[in-house]
Design a protein around this motif. Structure first.
Motif, PDB file in Angstrom:
ATOM      1  N   ASP A   1       0.776  -1.316   0.121  1.00  0.00           N
ATOM      2  CA  ASP A   1      -0.085   0.017  -0.099  1.00  0.00           C
ATOM      3  C   ASP A   1       0.988   1.205   0.189  1.00  0.00           C
ATOM      4  OD1 ASP A   1       1.234  -0.109   2.554  1.00  0.00           O
ATOM      5  OD2 ASP A   1      -1.146   0.082   3.593  1.00  0.00           O
ATOM      6  N   PHE A   2       2.185   1.245  -0.139  1.00  0.00           N
ATOM      7  CA  PHE A   2       3.061   2.388  -0.280  1.00  0.00           C
ATOM      8  C   PHE A   2       3.787   2.421  -1.366  1.00  0.00           C
ATOM      9  CE2 PHE A   2       6.953   4.702   0.651  1.00  0.00           C
ATOM     10  CZ  PHE A   2       6.494   5.716   0.948  1.00  0.00           C
ATOM     11  N   TYR A   3       4.663   1.535  -1.658  1.00  0.00           N
ATOM     12  CA  TYR A   3       5.605   1.346  -2.993  1.00  0.00           C
ATOM     13  C   TYR A   3       4.627   1.181  -4.018  1.00  0.00           C
ATOM     14  CZ  TYR A   3       9.175   0.930   0.252  1.00  0.00           C
ATOM     15  OH  TYR A   3      10.109   1.314   1.542  1.00  0.00           O
ATOM     16  N   VAL A   4       5.082   1.720  -5.397  1.00  0.00           N
ATOM     17  CA  VAL A   4       4.345   1.140  -6.625  1.00  0.00           C
ATOM     18  C   VAL A   4       5.285   0.736  -7.697  1.00  0.00           C
ATOM     19  CG1 VAL A   4       2.128   2.833  -6.331  1.00  0.00           C
ATOM     20  CG2 VAL A   4       4.353   3.635  -7.762  1.00  0.00           C
TER      21      VAL A   4
ATOM     22  N   GLY B   1       5.844  -0.358 -17.129  1.00  0.00           N
ATOM     23  CA  GLY B   1       5.239  -1.588 -16.734  1.00  0.00           C
ATOM     24  C   GLY B   1       4.980  -2.781 -17.438  1.00  0.00           C
ATOM     25  N   PHE B   2       4.687  -2.670 -18.671  1.00  0.00           N
ATOM     26  CA  PHE B   2       4.480  -3.730 -19.675  1.00  0.00           C
ATOM     27  C   PHE B   2       5.726  -4.300 -20.317  1.00  0.00           C
ATOM     28  CE2 PHE B   2       5.053   0.499 -21.915  1.00  0.00           C
ATOM     29  CZ  PHE B   2       5.695  -0.098 -23.279  1.00  0.00           C
ATOM     30  N   ALA B   3       6.901  -3.626 -20.139  1.00  0.00           N
ATOM     31  CA  ALA B   3       8.210  -4.413 -20.589  1.00  0.00           C
ATOM     32  C   ALA B   3       8.566  -5.038 -19.515  1.00  0.00           C
ATOM     33  CB  ALA B   3       8.870  -3.145 -20.773  1.00  0.00           C
TER      34      ALA B   3
ATOM     35  N   LEU C   1      -0.565  -2.612  -6.391  1.00  0.00           N
ATOM     36  CA  LEU C   1      -1.892  -1.573  -6.793  1.00  0.00           C
ATOM     37  C   LEU C   1      -1.375  -0.634  -7.787  1.00  0.00           C
ATOM     38  CD1 LEU C   1      -3.138  -0.987  -3.113  1.00  0.00           C
ATOM     39  CD2 LEU C   1      -3.891  -2.917  -4.861  1.00  0.00           C
ATOM     40  N   ASP C   2      -2.251  -0.016  -8.358  1.00  0.00           N
ATOM     41  CA  ASP C   2      -2.152   0.934  -9.345  1.00  0.00           C
ATOM     42  C   ASP C   2      -1.204   2.184  -8.961  1.00  0.00           C
ATOM     43  OD1 ASP C   2      -4.740   1.951  -8.543  1.00  0.00           O
ATOM     44  OD2 ASP C   2      -3.803   3.749  -9.601  1.00  0.00           O
ATOM     45  N   GLY C   3      -0.555   2.760  -9.887  1.00  0.00           N
ATOM     46  CA  GLY C   3       0.672   3.652  -9.268  1.00  0.00           C
ATOM     47  C   GLY C   3      -0.104   4.997  -9.279  1.00  0.00           C
TER      48      GLY C   3
ATOM     49  N   ASP D   1      -3.413  -2.658 -19.479  1.00  0.00           N
ATOM     50  CA  ASP D   1      -3.547  -1.071 -19.722  1.00  0.00           C
ATOM     51  C   ASP D   1      -2.169  -0.303 -19.724  1.00  0.00           C
ATOM     52  OD1 ASP D   1      -2.938  -0.916 -17.124  1.00  0.00           O
ATOM     53  OD2 ASP D   1      -4.610   0.145 -16.314  1.00  0.00           O
ATOM     54  N   GLY D   2      -0.991  -1.367 -19.804  1.00  0.00           N
ATOM     55  CA  GLY D   2       0.312  -0.391 -19.765  1.00  0.00           C
ATOM     56  C   GLY D   2       1.211  -0.388 -18.829  1.00  0.00           C
ATOM     57  N   SER D   3       0.481  -0.757 -17.464  1.00  0.00           N
ATOM     58  CA  SER D   3       1.413  -0.894 -16.497  1.00  0.00           C
ATOM     59  C   SER D   3       1.507  -2.187 -16.064  1.00  0.00           C
ATOM     60  CB  SER D   3       1.103  -0.185 -15.162  1.00  0.00           C
ATOM     61  OG  SER D   3      -0.418  -0.321 -15.001  1.00  0.00           O
ATOM     62  N   ILE D   4       0.878  -3.257 -16.851  1.00  0.00           N
ATOM     63  CA  ILE D   4       0.988  -4.870 -16.422  1.00  0.00           C
ATOM     64  C   ILE D   4       1.740  -5.565 -17.396  1.00  0.00           C
ATOM     65  CG2 ILE D   4      -0.487  -6.685 -16.106  1.00  0.00           C
ATOM     66  CD1 ILE D   4      -2.500  -4.891 -14.870  1.00  0.00           C
ATOM     67  N   LEU D   5       2.577  -6.434 -17.083  1.00  0.00           N
ATOM     68  CA  LEU D   5       3.194  -7.452 -18.190  1.00  0.00           C
ATOM     69  C   LEU D   5       2.242  -8.377 -18.707  1.00  0.00           C
ATOM     70  CD1 LEU D   5       6.214  -8.043 -18.709  1.00  0.00           C
ATOM     71  CD2 LEU D   5       5.675 -10.195 -17.475  1.00  0.00           C
TER      72      LEU D   5
END
Ligand code: COI
Length: 355
Positions: A181-184, A192-194, A221-223, A251-255
């Motif tokens: 719940d702190f770091y993203v 994120g997708f790379a 969790l999302d950034g 959506d771009g932040s997930i592998l």
């Protein structure tokens, strides 16, 4: 790709005990190496003895992390065939990752060709015990000697091989996951997708802190809002709530996981309700508290299908399926590994025989 030059190792290493492989601790006798030079392209493909790679202390990768990698496995079929699982997806994902890191792409046929030649050369290293395989780690990094931030003019593409067992010490037993719940991990427009080392470097502190509290991994969790479930770093995640499997959208932040895609295909094929949509952590924890969260599992090449037994978010804890592997999770594991090891019919054309 040019002809691959082969330099055999003078001495071959003893093979490790297959019942004690763990993950990524042993490496085979040889590796594949190919260089890239601006204006020339990829050149000098070689299979050489596994060992240190000469690198200048000024190499750009050491300073600015211009690097990408992939994770794949070679599976030993009972009938002696050596199988890869959807290798073209890894090849294409590496191209996408390289494009994001502003690195030269490797043609799909050269990527797969390098892996084919190396794996067949190291065939004796493919373990045969159930749940073991030969992990394949292709990676590309910037080698130019310079400390100004700019795209490197030279790169190396290397493939190393490691006989492996289960990724988590828990094996196919449920893992405990701490919701971070702190770091993203990643933000939209980021990387994120790379599949690049930086995404994993930024995860190490959070995972170490969760580890001290008895948790195997963290759930990101999302950034932007730290509200929506993303992934678990070494795997994508899926949750079955009220009979429907939910997984976060790409959506771009997930592998974009190969196992994730394969599981979605299997679920749709079986007629199991499945949806790619945003899933907030509040909705997930509430479903857990109300008994509507039936199963949860991670998907990944290394982790395969990994059941989630407990989620901890801030001061709340929920147990999934009585901390037992759920029936759908087990069915997915059995089907996927059955196809990968050549025991089940490959209805989707996913398996490639190496010969
Ligand atoms: C894989 O699943 O192959 C990966 O690359 C994840 C890695 C962190 C082990």
């Amino acid at each position: 790709m040019q002809q691959i030059k082969v330099t055999p190792a003078a001495v071959l290493k003893p093979k490790p005990d297959q019942s004690k492989l763990g993950f990524g601790k042993y490496f085979t006798d040889h590796m594949f190496v190919m260089d890239y030079t601006d204006g020339i392209g990829w050149h000098d493909p070689q299979i050489v003895p596994y060992g240190p790679i000469p690198l200048s202390p000024g190499a750009l990768v050491l300073h600015y992390a211009q690097e990408t990698f992939e994770g794949m496995k070679a599976y030993p079929a009972r009938d002696g065939r050596v199988l890869l699982f959807r290798p073209e997806m890894n090849a294409k994902r590496m191209s996408t990752s390289n494009a994001r890191l502003y690195m030269p792409e490797i043609p799909v046929e050269d990527f797969i060709g390098a892996i084919r030649e190396l794996v067949l050369y190291e065939k004796e290293w493919i373990p045969t015990l159930p749940e073991t395989s030969l992990y394949i780690r292709p990676f590309v990094f910037a080698t130019e000697e310079a400390v100004g931030v700019h795209p490197s003019k030279t790169y190396k593409f290397v493939v190393i091989l490691s006989p492996v067992g289960a990724y988590y010490p828990e094996g196919m037993n449920p893992v405990k996951i701490m919701v971070e719940d702190f770091y993203v991990r990643a933000v939209r427009g980021g990387m994120g997708f790379a599949k690049t080392g930086g995404n994993y470097a930024s995860s190490i502190k959070a995972a170490a802190e969760a580890g001290k509290k008895g948790y195997t991994q963290v759930l990101w969790l999302d950034g932007l809002e730290r509200k929506y479930v993303e992934e678990v770093g070494a795997m994508n995640v899926m949750f079955k709530i009220d009979g429907e499997v939910i997984t976060p959208p790409l959506d771009g932040s997930i592998l974009p996981g190969v196992t994730r895609d394969s599981v979605l295909t299997l679920l749709k094929h079986w007629g199991v309700p499945v949806i790619e949509r945003k899933l907030s952590i509040d909705e997930l924890m509430e479903a857990g508290e109300n008994g509507r969260l039936e199963e949860g599992f991670g998907t990944g090449t290394a982790a395969v299908i990994s059941p989630i037994g407990e989620l901890c978010y801030k001061d709340k804890k929920v147990t999934l399926g009585g901390f037992k592997t759920g029936p759908l999770t087990q069915k997915l594991y059995d089907t996927l590994t059955g196809i990968q090891w050549g025991d089940l019919k490959d209805e989707f054309g996913w398996v490639m025989e190496l010969k």
